[in-house]
Design an enzyme around this catalytic site. Sequence first.
Site, PDB file in Angstrom:
ATOM      1  N   HIS A 124      48.073  52.700  40.738  1.00  0.00           N
ATOM      2  CA  HIS A 124      49.381  52.553  41.383  1.00  0.00           C
ATOM      3  C   HIS A 124      50.179  53.835  41.110  1.00  0.00           C
ATOM      4  O   HIS A 124      49.968  54.487  40.085  1.00  0.00           O
ATOM      5  CB  HIS A 124      50.069  51.343  40.746  1.00  0.00           C
ATOM      6  CG  HIS A 124      51.402  50.979  41.329  1.00  0.00           C
ATOM      7  ND1 HIS A 124      52.572  51.629  40.982  1.00  0.00           N
ATOM      8  CD2 HIS A 124      51.745  50.036  42.210  1.00  0.00           C
ATOM      9  CE1 HIS A 124      53.588  51.076  41.640  1.00  0.00           C
ATOM     10  NE2 HIS A 124      53.116  50.110  42.396  1.00  0.00           N
ATOM     11  N   ASP A 201      47.432  49.541  32.340  1.00  0.00           N
ATOM     12  CA  ASP A 201      48.464  49.015  33.233  1.00  0.00           C
ATOM     13  C   ASP A 201      48.081  47.576  33.585  1.00  0.00           C
ATOM     14  O   ASP A 201      47.195  47.328  34.393  1.00  0.00           O
ATOM     15  CB  ASP A 201      48.533  49.904  34.484  1.00  0.00           C
ATOM     16  CG  ASP A 201      49.494  49.365  35.524  1.00  0.00           C
ATOM     17  OD1 ASP A 201      49.982  48.224  35.373  1.00  0.00           O
ATOM     18  OD2 ASP A 201      49.744  50.079  36.514  1.00  0.00           O
ATOM     19  N   GLN A 204      48.990  43.740  37.107  1.00  0.00           N
ATOM     20  CA  GLN A 204      48.325  42.741  37.950  1.00  0.00           C
ATOM     21  C   GLN A 204      47.462  41.758  37.152  1.00  0.00           C
ATOM     22  O   GLN A 204      46.982  40.784  37.720  1.00  0.00           O
ATOM     23  CB  GLN A 204      47.449  43.432  39.009  1.00  0.00           C
ATOM     24  CG  GLN A 204      48.244  44.237  40.015  1.00  0.00           C
ATOM     25  CD  GLN A 204      49.217  43.390  40.836  1.00  0.00           C
ATOM     26  OE1 GLN A 204      49.100  42.169  40.905  1.00  0.00           O
ATOM     27  NE2 GLN A 204      50.180  44.034  41.453  1.00  0.00           N
ATOM     28  N   LYS A 227      56.292  39.665  37.929  1.00  0.00           N
ATOM     29  CA  LYS A 227      54.988  39.307  38.501  1.00  0.00           C
ATOM     30  C   LYS A 227      54.350  38.168  37.712  1.00  0.00           C
ATOM     31  O   LYS A 227      53.221  37.770  37.985  1.00  0.00           O
ATOM     32  CB  LYS A 227      54.044  40.516  38.466  1.00  0.00           C
ATOM     33  CG  LYS A 227      54.471  41.686  39.349  1.00  0.00           C
ATOM     34  CD  LYS A 227      53.391  42.747  39.324  1.00  0.00           C
ATOM     35  CE  LYS A 227      53.842  44.106  39.793  1.00  0.00           C
ATOM     36  NZ  LYS A 227      54.017  44.254  41.227  1.00  0.00           N
ATOM     37  N   CYS A 365      51.827  51.345  47.363  1.00  0.00           N
ATOM     38  CA  CYS A 365      52.115  52.313  46.290  1.00  0.00           C
ATOM     39  C   CYS A 365      50.820  52.822  45.662  1.00  0.00           C
ATOM     40  O   CYS A 365      50.706  52.962  44.437  1.00  0.00           O
ATOM     41  CB  CYS A 365      53.026  51.716  45.218  1.00  0.00           C
ATOM     42  SG  CYS A 365      54.612  51.202  45.863  1.00  0.00           S
TER      43      CYS A 365
HETATM   44  N1  C6P Z   1      52.892  46.626  42.393  1.00  0.00           N
HETATM   45  C1  C6P Z   1      52.573  45.638  44.583  1.00  0.00           C
HETATM   46  O1  C6P Z   1      52.981  45.069  45.588  1.00  0.00           O
HETATM   47  P1  C6P Z   1      56.939  47.320  38.632  1.00  0.00           P
HETATM   48  O2  C6P Z   1      57.450  47.661  40.000  1.00  0.00           O
HETATM   49  O3  C6P Z   1      57.418  48.302  37.593  1.00  0.00           O
HETATM   50  O4  C6P Z   1      57.153  45.902  38.238  1.00  0.00           O
HETATM   51  O5  C6P Z   1      55.334  47.459  38.711  1.00  0.00           O
HETATM   52  C2  C6P Z   1      54.742  48.640  39.141  1.00  0.00           C
HETATM   53  C3  C6P Z   1      53.274  48.479  39.250  1.00  0.00           C
HETATM   54  C4  C6P Z   1      52.453  49.160  38.361  1.00  0.00           C
HETATM   55  N2  C6P Z   1      51.129  49.001  38.360  1.00  0.00           N
HETATM   56  C5  C6P Z   1      50.510  48.176  39.236  1.00  0.00           C
HETATM   57  C6  C6P Z   1      49.031  48.007  39.165  1.00  0.00           C
HETATM   58  C7  C6P Z   1      51.274  47.465  40.171  1.00  0.00           C
HETATM   59  O6  C6P Z   1      50.669  46.650  41.022  1.00  0.00           O
HETATM   60  C8  C6P Z   1      52.694  47.635  40.180  1.00  0.00           C
HETATM   61  C9  C6P Z   1      53.537  46.946  41.207  1.00  0.00           C
HETATM   62  C10 C6P Z   1      53.567  45.923  43.468  1.00  0.00           C
HETATM   63  O7  C6P Z   1      51.401  45.966  44.442  1.00  0.00           O
HETATM   64  C11 C6P Z   1      54.781  46.623  43.965  1.00  0.00           C
HETATM   65  S1  C6P Z   1      54.439  48.250  44.544  1.00  0.00           S
END
Ligand code: C6P
Length: 407
Positions: A124, A201, A204, A227, A365
Amino acid sequence: MSAFDIERVRAQFPMLSGREGARKLVFLDSAATSLKPRVVIDAEADFYARDYGTVRRGIYGLSQAATARYEGVREKARSFLNAREVNEIVFTRGTTEAINLVANSFGRSVLKSGDEVLVTAMEHHANIVSWQLVCKAVGATLSVLPIDDSGQLVLAELDRLLSPRVKVVALAHMSNVLGTVNPVAEVARRAHAAGAVVLVDGAQSAAHMPVDVQELGCDFFVCSSHKMCGPSGVGILYGRHEVLEAMPPWQGGGDMIVTVGFDETTFEAPPYRFEAGTPPIAQVIGFGAALDFLDGIGREHLAAHEHGLTDYATGRLHEVPGLRVFGSAPGKGGIIAFVIDGMAPYDIGTLLDEQGIAVRVGHHCAQPLMKRLGVASTVRASFGVYSTRADIDALVEGLHKVRGILS
Ligand code: C6P
């Protein structure tokens, strides 16, 4: 709650019981953010209505009680991730802020010109750009572990890429596009042998499978409450004690100091060194309710439920002519990205929305991954604790309708 009773679970999510005047929601965007159960909404609202107080700053009872609850959630988070010590849990605004914290604190103090940060081709943007900014500032470079056509890391390349210049390996636990669950423990073992630290990370994975940071063997693990059935605006940075202890502060402000003078300031120990300013108090309390909720179901039940849905959805989606799924790694999580020949993902998403079906469309993203897959964007359906086969049936039916309109 004993085994997985999906109807009992769904009944706890107000958004699923229908908003006034609105069509029944088919929510297939849990990888972007999850819906919230009543216990989480109530925990936050009740705190504001009855128990509100600031934390770590007030002598009065309300503040002391709020502090005890806030710190209680830190202990819940420790247990949720099976960290060894409670002071290894730092509250952040979310995954993105947690990665930026590590990149700017650990990264800037360790990385020197000529060093490398190794990421993977499925990251991401949060786990690319945060490192890229720091690399640019110190003269280090980003290197990339490739993936194969099934969406799995090419581990045969790992040892070659793990040169002594690599100081950090940063990788997703689960891809937000391919659904691939990476062999993090194996990567961490090899990275440590090469002298690098490992950031996982977990945006997910954290709400979808049991996570044990000691078993994973990582130095950092990051995730986002929103999430995980919890409130937005809060997340976790887990950092191994010895590593956090050696890291300088990132942001300065209230509550992360011991003494402040105009010439010199001394800093608190972790985790407080990394929690400058008044934190998202009510959100942390709501997050605690979300962690209890997920543990009440049992993450092994949850993982089994979502794997069942993924297998079912993969089979059913292939009934749609011209549909191509990205990512076929064994044991993949509940995330299915796809395109349909001759149809723009944005058109598909818009026409599904008109039928009350929420999916995500776009690059998710993950633009470098889109490039590797040879597409600019995809449609993505993703599952959560409340998802059902009926949601998938509605999606497939909806896609047939979309084909009727667009072809
Ligand atoms: N992915 C998706 O629709 P935040 O925004 O900080 O809570 O998470 C960022 C982020 C970082 N790593 C991974 C693997 C992610 O999937 C995400 C967030 C969302 O896939 C929003 S772009």
